[in-house]
Design an enzyme around this catalytic site. Structure first.
Site, PDB file in Angstrom:
ATOM      1  N   GLU A 141       0.828  -1.205   0.000  1.00 40.36           N
ATOM      2  CA  GLU A 141       0.000   0.000   0.000  1.00 40.36           C
ATOM      3  C   GLU A 141       0.863   1.256   0.000  1.00 40.36           C
ATOM      4  O   GLU A 141       0.550   2.245  -0.676  1.00 40.36           O
ATOM      5  CB  GLU A 141      -0.932  -0.010   1.217  1.00 40.36           C
ATOM      6  CG  GLU A 141      -2.080  -1.004   1.069  1.00 40.36           C
ATOM      7  CD  GLU A 141      -2.967  -1.088   2.294  1.00 40.36           C
ATOM      8  OE1 GLU A 141      -4.187  -0.904   2.150  1.00 40.36           O
ATOM      9  OE2 GLU A 141      -2.441  -1.348   3.391  1.00 40.36           O
ATOM     10  N   GLU A 161      -3.961 -10.262   3.188  1.00 36.98           N
ATOM     11  CA  GLU A 161      -4.771 -10.106   4.401  1.00 36.98           C
ATOM     12  C   GLU A 161      -5.965 -11.049   4.467  1.00 36.98           C
ATOM     13  O   GLU A 161      -6.442 -11.385   5.565  1.00 36.98           O
ATOM     14  CB  GLU A 161      -5.260  -8.656   4.525  1.00 36.98           C
ATOM     15  CG  GLU A 161      -4.198  -7.664   4.946  1.00 36.98           C
ATOM     16  CD  GLU A 161      -3.386  -7.116   3.777  1.00 36.98           C
ATOM     17  OE1 GLU A 161      -2.675  -6.120   3.972  1.00 36.98           O
ATOM     18  OE2 GLU A 161      -3.465  -7.699   2.675  1.00 36.98           O
TER      19      GLU A 161
END
Length: 289
Positions: A141, A161
């Site tokens: 990210e 995730e």
């Protein structure tokens, strides 16, 4: 590489290493300068604080900027990994404690930084992620928030995730949708697959792919090329914010969904997080040895 060796060094922040040329035109920020046995190269709170603190220290107010002067910030790593993502050890502790305030505080701190990267530290900076090792979860990210991603071959990049029932909530969806279609972004997030940097380049996520060991020289050349036409890149920062905006409110809205989703996770998911933490720690110790 000789240009890098001539850079002046700053040691203000303990978890990062910064190199700056005499003219201050570029800032090379290497995460995980404190890497050692058992130190996980992830988004620990102290790492986030040092990165964002340094970025704040070099951010100029509009009145301080010189018209036509383009600066660069290169985000790289001193560890073998670029960044392995969020601090899962902290997440598990806060989720077990039901501490929404602290979990949201961590998430908000992450959003503050990625939004600042995305907006070019106010507009006069071109941000570059130099990915020479694995970039996973929150680490990816951070790279996605930068204007340009330069990656070396053979690097793993992904958003895993979903393995513990969560999703990347600090900008992945918003920033990915500027590089691939929303459908592809959702597929990458929900699939949890770790892709090679070569695959990411073919998908359009990575902007520049270079052979192993040539990342720094490629970024140096990119900076030289961009400095030849600084007005164009400064204008593109403005155009991007108008035509392809990612607002702070959008990022915060998504990260609040992330916080509430995290707090709803059960024991099985938390144990998976803790197993990943142990694996990361073993990896760090092994590489240090």
């Amino acid at each position: 590489m000789s240009n890098i060796e001539k850079l002046q060094r700053t040691h203000t922040f303990p978890t990062i290493r910064v190199q700056v040329p005499a003219d201050g035109s570029a800032h090379w920020l290497y995460m995980h300068a404190d890497a050692g046995p058992g130190t996980r190269p992830c988004c620990r709170s102290e790492v986030i604080d040092d990165i964002w603190g340094y970025m704040a220290s070099i951010t100029l107010r509009e009145a301080q900027r010189n018209q036509g002067r383009l600066r660069h910030l290169v985000l790289a790593s001193d560890a073998s990994a670029f960044n392995l993502g969020g601090d899962l050890d902290l997440f598990a502790q806060l989720i077990r404690a039901g501490d929404r305030e602290r979990l949201l505080g961590y998430a908000r701190r992450c959003i503050d930084g990625v939004h600042h990267l995305h907006t070019g530290l106010g507009g006069d900076v071109h941000t570059i992620a130099l990915v020479q090792g694995d970039a996973l979860g929150g680490g990816l990210e951070m790279a996605l928030a930068c204007h340009t991603i330069v990656a070396e071959e053979g690097v793993g990049m992904g958003l895993p995730e979903v393995l513990f029932g969560l999703f990347p909530g600090m900008g992945a969806y918003s920033f990915l949708c500027k590089r691939v279609s929303p459908r592809q972004a959702e597929k990458m997030i929900l699939g949890g697959e770790v892709y090679s940097s070569e695959e990411m380049y073919r998908m359009g996520v990575v902007d520049v792919l270079v052979p192993k060991g040539q990342g720094e020289s490629a970024v140096q050349e990119m900076i030289r090329q961009q400095q030849r036409i600084p007005h164009s890149y400064l204008a593109m920062n403005q155009v991007r914010r108008i035509g392809q905006p990612v607002s702070y409110d959008e990022l915060m809205g998504i990260t609040e969904v992330w916080v509430d989703t995290a707090l709803a996770l059960g024991d099985k998911s938390l144990k998976t997080m803790e197993r990943i933490v142990r694996a990361q720690t073993r990896r760090s110790a092994s590489e240090a040895a």
